[in-house]
Write a protein that holds these residues in place. Structure first.
Motif, PDB file in Angstrom:
ATOM      1  N   ASP A  44       0.844  -1.202   0.000  1.00  0.00           N
ATOM      2  CA  ASP A  44       0.000   0.000   0.000  1.00  0.00           C
ATOM      3  C   ASP A  44       0.878   1.251   0.000  1.00  0.00           C
ATOM      4  O   ASP A  44       0.741   2.127  -0.851  1.00  0.00           O
ATOM      5  N   LEU A  45       1.786   1.294   0.969  1.00  0.00           N
ATOM      6  CA  LEU A  45       2.638   2.474   1.104  1.00  0.00           C
ATOM      7  C   LEU A  45       3.576   2.606  -0.083  1.00  0.00           C
ATOM      8  O   LEU A  45       3.864   3.714  -0.544  1.00  0.00           O
ATOM      9  N   SER A  46       4.047   1.467  -0.542  1.00  0.00           N
ATOM     10  CA  SER A  46       4.923   1.465  -1.708  1.00  0.00           C
ATOM     11  C   SER A  46       4.249   2.164  -2.891  1.00  0.00           C
ATOM     12  O   SER A  46       4.842   3.031  -3.527  1.00  0.00           O
ATOM     13  N   ARG A  47       3.000   1.769  -3.152  1.00  0.00           N
ATOM     14  CA  ARG A  47       2.256   2.379  -4.262  1.00  0.00           C
ATOM     15  C   ARG A  47       1.989   3.851  -3.992  1.00  0.00           C
ATOM     16  O   ARG A  47       2.245   4.712  -4.827  1.00  0.00           O
ATOM     17  N   GLU A  48       1.494   4.121  -2.789  1.00  0.00           N
ATOM     18  CA  GLU A  48       1.038   5.475  -2.480  1.00  0.00           C
ATOM     19  C   GLU A  48       2.182   6.484  -2.479  1.00  0.00           C
ATOM     20  O   GLU A  48       2.016   7.625  -2.911  1.00  0.00           O
ATOM     21  N   LEU A  49       3.338   6.085  -1.977  1.00  0.00           N
ATOM     22  CA  LEU A  49       4.451   7.035  -1.865  1.00  0.00           C
ATOM     23  C   LEU A  49       5.464   6.868  -2.998  1.00  0.00           C
ATOM     24  O   LEU A  49       6.460   7.578  -3.060  1.00  0.00           O
ATOM     25  N   ASP A  50       5.180   5.908  -3.865  1.00  0.00           N
ATOM     26  CA  ASP A  50       6.039   5.668  -5.026  1.00  0.00           C
ATOM     27  C   ASP A  50       7.494   5.363  -4.630  1.00  0.00           C
ATOM     28  O   ASP A  50       8.440   6.005  -5.079  1.00  0.00           O
ATOM     29  N   ILE A  51       7.632   4.403  -3.740  1.00  0.00           N
ATOM     30  CA  ILE A  51       8.947   3.862  -3.410  1.00  0.00           C
ATOM     31  C   ILE A  51       8.831   2.344  -3.410  1.00  0.00           C
ATOM     32  O   ILE A  51       7.722   1.820  -3.353  1.00  0.00           O
ATOM     33  N   THR A  52       9.952   1.653  -3.482  1.00  0.00           N
ATOM     34  CA  THR A  52       9.892   0.188  -3.511  1.00  0.00           C
ATOM     35  C   THR A  52       9.728  -0.359  -2.101  1.00  0.00           C
ATOM     36  O   THR A  52      10.088   0.288  -1.119  1.00  0.00           O
ATOM     37  N   THR A  53       9.202  -1.572  -2.027  1.00  0.00           N
ATOM     38  CA  THR A  53       9.083  -2.220  -0.718  1.00  0.00           C
ATOM     39  C   THR A  53      10.485  -2.459  -0.144  1.00  0.00           C
ATOM     40  O   THR A  53      10.677  -2.408   1.064  1.00  0.00           O
TER      41      THR A  53
END
Lengths: 133, 133
Positions: A10-19
């Motif tokens: 979720d956060l990866s997508r939302e903040l545009d960073i990799t897991t």
DNA sequence: GGCCAGCTTGACGTATGCGTCAAGCTTGGC
DNA sequence: GCCAAGCTTGACGCATACGTCAAGCTGGCC
């Protein structure tokens, strides 16, 4: 009301960073999400922390420096010595930010003249083209 | 009148960087000083370039990005396509600088509240000290 | 001439910040 | 029960930006 939570993707997508990056920040002690079994569960606070990290990176701070910034926010502030050292760190950051402001302003000015030179050069090539007009 | 020149250690001392760093910047194509035999001879222009590099680094640019900035200054600007691409790069830089300005302002605000909390915590510990007068 | 201080070019080492597999667990839907 | 999707922990790889020797050349002063 029920406080929002997020999975790592979720956060990866939302903040545009990799897991991978998110896990790395945790490894470096910038983050410590809850767990449900093995899975990481991120709170709204964790998300804010991540945003702080990204902002820190944008202005050129290292992850270690970002961690310091995060710790400035931590309400764990204990004794007087720690508090005074925090105030010192805050003052340092302010000074660094002031310098960066000056650097940015200066660079803006220099981009102005670079842009002018570019535009004049462009105008000149147009003026001297054989098929001008 | 006779244009000033510098040895590598002159610049190293004056700008507070190592000679290794200066040679590295040259290796990376950010600098190309004259030579007298084997020795590098730096001009006033080289010094300006070095200052530009240091400023770029302070606001978090990579050496490759610093090189781009330096090239924006290079009067070698040739054809229309190159000039237009330069104008594009300048616009990108401006946008990046704007974002950094916003980031810095935001961080200033957050340091304000962090500082307040520190000071309130300090005041509180003073108020509750047994030997409070 | 001899020496030291400062310059040179390699070449290897290192910290930071992830990317990129690999191998395995876990969980919801059919 | 089974499978795919998503999660987990290693572990190795890699680019950037130099630090740190090493070994040798060079110029000025005694």
């Amino acid at each position: 009301m029920s406080s929002q939570t997020y999975s790592i993707s979720d956060l990866s997508r939302e903040l545009d960073i990799t897991t991978r990056a998110i896990r790395f920040y945790e490894e470096q002690g910038l983050l410590s999400p809850e767990r449900r079994g093995m899975e990481r569960i991120y709170s709204a606070r964790d998300k804010v922390t991540l945003k702080l990290i990204l902002r820190g990176k944008r202005i050129g701070f290292s992850l270690a420096e970002c961690r310091e910034l995060i710790e400035l926010y931590d309400p764990s502030g204990g004794n007087q010595k720690q508090l005074n050292s925090m105030l010192g760190k805050i003052a340092e950051r302010r000074a660094q930010l002031e310098q960066q402001m000056l650097d940015i302003q200066q660079m803006h000015l220099e981009l102005d003249t670079a842009q002018e030179r570019c535009e004049q050069a462009l105008a000149a090539t147009l003026d001297t083209r054989p098929d001008h007009r």
